[in-house]
Motif scaffolding. Structure first.
Motif, PDB file in Angstrom:
ATOM      1  N   SER A   1      20.033 117.699  65.022  1.00 38.77           N
ATOM      2  CA  SER A   1      20.399 118.719  64.035  1.00 38.77           C
ATOM      3  C   SER A   1      20.296 120.113  64.647  1.00 38.77           C
ATOM      4  CB  SER A   1      19.482 118.629  62.810  1.00 38.77           C
ATOM      5  OG  SER A   1      18.189 119.092  63.154  1.00 38.77           O
ATOM      6  N   SER A   2      21.003 121.041  64.060  1.00 34.17           N
ATOM      7  CA  SER A   2      20.939 122.420  64.541  1.00 34.17           C
ATOM      8  C   SER A   2      19.544 123.010  64.294  1.00 34.17           C
ATOM      9  CB  SER A   2      22.011 123.274  63.881  1.00 34.17           C
ATOM     10  OG  SER A   2      21.863 123.261  62.480  1.00 34.17           O
ATOM     11  N   ASP A   3      18.852 122.539  63.268  1.00 32.34           N
ATOM     12  CA  ASP A   3      17.477 122.997  63.027  1.00 32.34           C
ATOM     13  C   ASP A   3      16.569 122.596  64.179  1.00 32.34           C
ATOM     14  OD1 ASP A   3      18.077 124.172  60.597  1.00 32.34           O
ATOM     15  OD2 ASP A   3      17.501 122.401  59.424  1.00 32.34           O
ATOM     16  N   TYR A   4      16.687 121.357  64.630  1.00 41.56           N
ATOM     17  CA  TYR A   4      15.880 120.892  65.760  1.00 41.56           C
ATOM     18  C   TYR A   4      16.240 121.663  67.029  1.00 41.56           C
ATOM     19  CZ  TYR A   4      13.756 117.891  69.262  1.00 41.56           C
ATOM     20  OH  TYR A   4      12.999 117.426  70.315  1.00 41.56           O
ATOM     21  N   MET A   5      17.527 121.895  67.241  1.00 43.74           N
ATOM     22  CA  MET A   5      17.961 122.647  68.418  1.00 43.74           C
ATOM     23  C   MET A   5      17.432 124.077  68.366  1.00 43.74           C
ATOM     24  SD  MET A   5      19.406 120.321  70.088  1.00 43.74           S
ATOM     25  CE  MET A   5      19.876 121.370  71.453  1.00 43.74           C
ATOM     26  N   ASN A   6      17.367 124.629  67.177  1.00 49.02           N
ATOM     27  CA  ASN A   6      16.816 125.975  67.007  1.00 49.02           C
ATOM     28  C   ASN A   6      15.327 125.990  67.353  1.00 49.02           C
ATOM     29  OD1 ASN A   6      17.474 128.666  66.350  1.00 49.02           O
ATOM     30  ND2 ASN A   6      16.495 128.430  64.354  1.00 49.02           N
ATOM     31  N   GLN A   7      14.603 124.942  66.974  1.00 51.70           N
ATOM     32  CA  GLN A   7      13.186 124.838  67.337  1.00 51.70           C
ATOM     33  C   GLN A   7      13.022 124.786  68.853  1.00 51.70           C
ATOM     34  OE1 GLN A   7      11.647 121.375  65.368  1.00 51.70           O
ATOM     35  NE2 GLN A   7      11.732 122.286  63.338  1.00 51.70           N
TER      36      GLN A   7
ATOM     37  N   GLU B   1      28.763 126.935  62.502  1.00 49.73           N
ATOM     38  CA  GLU B   1      28.135 128.201  62.851  1.00 49.73           C
ATOM     39  C   GLU B   1      26.695 128.048  63.346  1.00 49.73           C
ATOM     40  OE1 GLU B   1      27.089 132.343  60.580  1.00 49.73           O
ATOM     41  OE2 GLU B   1      28.884 131.255  59.965  1.00 49.73           O
ATOM     42  N   SER B   2      25.962 127.109  62.782  1.00 54.73           N
ATOM     43  CA  SER B   2      24.560 126.961  63.163  1.00 54.73           C
ATOM     44  C   SER B   2      24.416 126.544  64.633  1.00 54.73           C
ATOM     45  CB  SER B   2      23.852 125.959  62.254  1.00 54.73           C
ATOM     46  OG  SER B   2      24.520 124.714  62.266  1.00 54.73           O
ATOM     47  N   TYR B   3      25.301 125.672  65.122  1.00 53.29           N
ATOM     48  CA  TYR B   3      25.259 125.292  66.534  1.00 53.29           C
ATOM     49  C   TYR B   3      25.713 126.453  67.420  1.00 53.29           C
ATOM     50  CZ  TYR B   3      24.343 120.397  65.448  1.00 53.29           C
ATOM     51  OH  TYR B   3      23.780 119.238  65.018  1.00 53.29           O
ATOM     52  N   ASP B   4      26.719 127.197  66.956  1.00 53.64           N
ATOM     53  CA  ASP B   4      27.170 128.366  67.711  1.00 53.64           C
ATOM     54  C   ASP B   4      26.030 129.372  67.860  1.00 53.64           C
ATOM     55  OD1 ASP B   4      29.718 127.313  67.936  1.00 53.64           O
ATOM     56  OD2 ASP B   4      30.561 128.538  66.320  1.00 53.64           O
ATOM     57  N   ASP B   5      25.292 129.601  66.781  1.00 50.67           N
ATOM     58  CA  ASP B   5      24.171 130.539  66.829  1.00 50.67           C
ATOM     59  C   ASP B   5      23.140 130.115  67.861  1.00 50.67           C
ATOM     60  OD1 ASP B   5      25.359 132.031  64.833  1.00 50.67           O
ATOM     61  OD2 ASP B   5      24.054 131.270  63.230  1.00 50.67           O
ATOM     62  N   VAL B   6      22.778 128.839  67.844  1.00 50.29           N
ATOM     63  CA  VAL B   6      21.794 128.334  68.802  1.00 50.29           C
ATOM     64  C   VAL B   6      22.315 128.508  70.228  1.00 50.29           C
ATOM     65  CG1 VAL B   6      20.579 126.278  69.656  1.00 50.29           C
ATOM     66  CG2 VAL B   6      20.744 126.693  67.206  1.00 50.29           C
ATOM     67  N   TYR B   7      23.573 128.181  70.442  1.00 53.23           N
ATOM     68  CA  TYR B   7      24.148 128.243  71.780  1.00 53.23           C
ATOM     69  C   TYR B   7      24.152 129.681  72.310  1.00 53.23           C
ATOM     70  CZ  TYR B   7      27.335 127.576  75.678  1.00 53.23           C
ATOM     71  OH  TYR B   7      27.886 127.547  76.931  1.00 53.23           O
TER      72      TYR B   7
END
Length: 104
Positions: A39-45, A74-80
């Motif tokens: 998930s993008s939440d996990y990637m953000n962590q 958008e959430s994956y783009d933000d993390v990237y």
């Protein structure tokens, strides 16, 4: 009494620096080994816990492998893109220090 002793032993193990280092490394290693998209939440962590340029590369490569960049999520783009910015900072820091190691 025995339960308290066992709890102390396991708490000490869990809090040890070696255990923390192993858990940290395994969270990034699993990105290379897994066959599914986290998930993008996990990637953000992971982004927030990334300590080295190699960690940032690992996150970015993972997201590229699953073609998450500019795919409309958008959430994956933000993390990237946040990770890319952090990578630049980490490379400058590591260049100044002259090493590419962990900062535990």
């Amino acid at each position: 009494m025995i339960n308290a002793i066992l709890k102390c032993i396991f708490d000490g193990y869990r809090e040890s620096e070696e255990t923390k280092k192993r858990q940290y490394e395994s969270s990034f290693n699993e990105l290379d080994e897994t066959e599914f998209l986290f998930s993008s939440d996990y990637m953000n962590q992971l982004y927030f816990s990334a300590k080295t340029a190699d960690d940032c590369w690992t996150i970015m490569n993972y997201l590229e492998r699953y073609q998450c960049i500019d795919a409309g999520i958008e959430s994956y783009d933000d993390v990237y893109y946040q990770t890319a910015a952090k990578l630049k900072r980490k490379l400058k820091e590591e260049e100044k220090r002259g090493s590419r190691g962990y900062s535990f």
